[in-house]
Scaffold this motif. Structure first.
Motif, short mmCIF file in Angstrom:
data_model
loop_
_atom_site.label_atom_id
_atom_site.label_comp_id
_atom_site.label_asym_id
_atom_site.label_seq_id
_atom_site.Cartn_x
_atom_site.Cartn_y
_atom_site.Cartn_z
N THR A 10 -3.37 9.25 -4.20
CA THR A 10 -2.42 9.46 -2.82
C THR A 10 -0.92 9.24 -3.11
O THR A 10 -0.26 9.86 -2.61
CB THR A 10 -2.69 8.31 -1.91
N HIS A 11 -0.71 8.62 -4.12
CA HIS A 11 0.80 8.25 -4.71
C HIS A 11 1.52 9.57 -5.00
O HIS A 11 2.60 9.69 -4.50
CB HIS A 11 0.96 7.22 -5.64
N PHE A 12 0.89 10.49 -5.62
CA PHE A 12 1.57 11.53 -6.11
C PHE A 12 2.35 12.46 -5.04
O PHE A 12 3.54 12.75 -4.94
CB PHE A 12 0.66 12.40 -7.01
N PRO A 13 1.24 13.00 -4.12
CA PRO A 13 1.96 13.94 -3.23
C PRO A 13 2.97 13.06 -2.13
O PRO A 13 3.76 13.69 -1.73
CB PRO A 13 0.74 14.32 -2.36
N LEU A 14 2.68 11.92 -1.93
CA LEU A 14 3.38 11.18 -0.99
C LEU A 14 4.81 11.07 -1.62
O LEU A 14 6.08 11.24 -0.86
CB LEU A 14 2.98 9.63 -0.72
N ASN A 42 9.31 19.64 -5.96
CA ASN A 42 8.65 18.55 -5.68
C ASN A 42 7.48 19.03 -4.58
O ASN A 42 6.35 18.64 -4.60
CB ASN A 42 9.47 17.77 -4.82
N ILE A 43 7.75 19.83 -3.96
CA ILE A 43 6.91 20.53 -2.82
C ILE A 43 5.81 21.29 -3.52
O ILE A 43 4.62 20.81 -3.17
CB ILE A 43 7.47 21.47 -1.71
N ALA A 44 5.79 22.05 -4.53
CA ALA A 44 4.82 22.80 -5.09
C ALA A 44 4.07 21.89 -5.67
O ALA A 44 2.78 22.17 -5.75
CB ALA A 44 5.56 23.71 -6.08
N PHE A 45 4.49 20.99 -6.70
CA PHE A 45 3.86 19.81 -7.37
C PHE A 45 3.05 18.95 -6.57
O PHE A 45 1.85 18.50 -6.67
CB PHE A 45 4.57 19.12 -8.16
N GLY A 48 -0.10 20.80 -5.37
CA GLY A 48 -1.08 20.85 -6.37
C GLY A 48 -1.97 19.50 -6.25
O GLY A 48 -3.09 19.35 -6.27
N PHE A 49 -1.08 18.38 -6.42
CA PHE A 49 -1.58 16.91 -6.33
C PHE A 49 -2.33 16.88 -4.91
O PHE A 49 -3.37 15.91 -4.77
CB PHE A 49 -0.52 15.84 -6.48
N GLY A 50 -1.84 17.50 -3.78
CA GLY A 50 -2.45 17.48 -2.49
C GLY A 50 -3.84 17.86 -2.63
O GLY A 50 -4.99 17.14 -1.66
N ILE A 51 -4.09 19.07 -3.20
CA ILE A 51 -5.56 19.63 -3.11
C ILE A 51 -6.49 18.54 -3.60
O ILE A 51 -7.64 18.34 -3.34
CB ILE A 51 -5.51 20.70 -4.11
N VAL A 52 -6.03 17.91 -5.02
CA VAL A 52 -7.19 17.03 -5.38
C VAL A 52 -6.83 15.68 -4.59
O VAL A 52 -8.12 15.26 -4.57
CB VAL A 52 -6.26 16.50 -7.03
N ALA A 85 0.34 17.64 7.53
CA ALA A 85 1.69 17.51 6.55
C ALA A 85 1.35 18.21 5.52
O ALA A 85 2.36 19.20 5.08
CB ALA A 85 1.60 15.92 6.10
N PHE A 86 0.23 18.75 4.89
CA PHE A 86 -0.09 19.57 3.80
C PHE A 86 0.36 20.97 4.26
O PHE A 86 1.04 21.83 3.59
CB PHE A 86 -1.59 19.56 3.34
#
Length: 141
Positions: A10-14, A42-45, A48-52, A85-86
């Protein structure tokens, strides 16, 4: 692994999405191609992390024990907020792509979308905290 899979991701997309919003604020105030690109990546990465993160979150949501209807309801609202949010950040990504400098209005939709996404993200994060600290989801007593 001894703990739910969702929490470490959770920390990565946040962090990435909040950093993108801050980059949008700087870009809107002072301009500069660097800040547009900063927010874009930052949004693009974050996507990616948001999908995981969403995948592991859905798995953990399905593991909420029967009899915890309040936790399940909170989990559904949390999932809805985070998916919203995603989507807001996903649309914002479109407005962050490289464009001709002759479009001075371009940063405004990206800023509004990333700002809205950040507000929804913070609310969804608060709901995630409710799941852990109020309902005890993922806590091994």
């Amino acid at each position: 692994m001894g703990h739910p899979l969702h929490a470490p991701f959770t920390h990565f997309p946040l962090a990435l999405w909040v950093a993108a919003f801050l980059g949008d604020l700087v870009h809107a105030g002072w301009g500069g191609e660097f800040w547009r690109a900063f927010s874009f990546w930052n949004i693009a990465f974050g996507m990616g992390f948001g999908i995981v993160t969403a995948t592991t979150g859905f798995y953990d949501l399905m593991k909420i024990p029967d009899g915890k209807s309040g936790a399940l309801r909170t989990g559904m609202f949390h999932m809805g907020a985070m998916l919203t949010a995603f989507c807001l950040f996903g649309v914002s990504l479109y407005f962050h792509r490289e464009t001709p400098a002759a479009e001075p209005w371009r940063p405004l939709p990206g800023l509004l979308l990333s700002g809205s996404g950040t507000l929804v993200l913070l609310f969804g994060g608060w709901l995630g905290g409710q799941l852990v600290y109020r309902h005890g989801v993922g806590y091994d007593r």
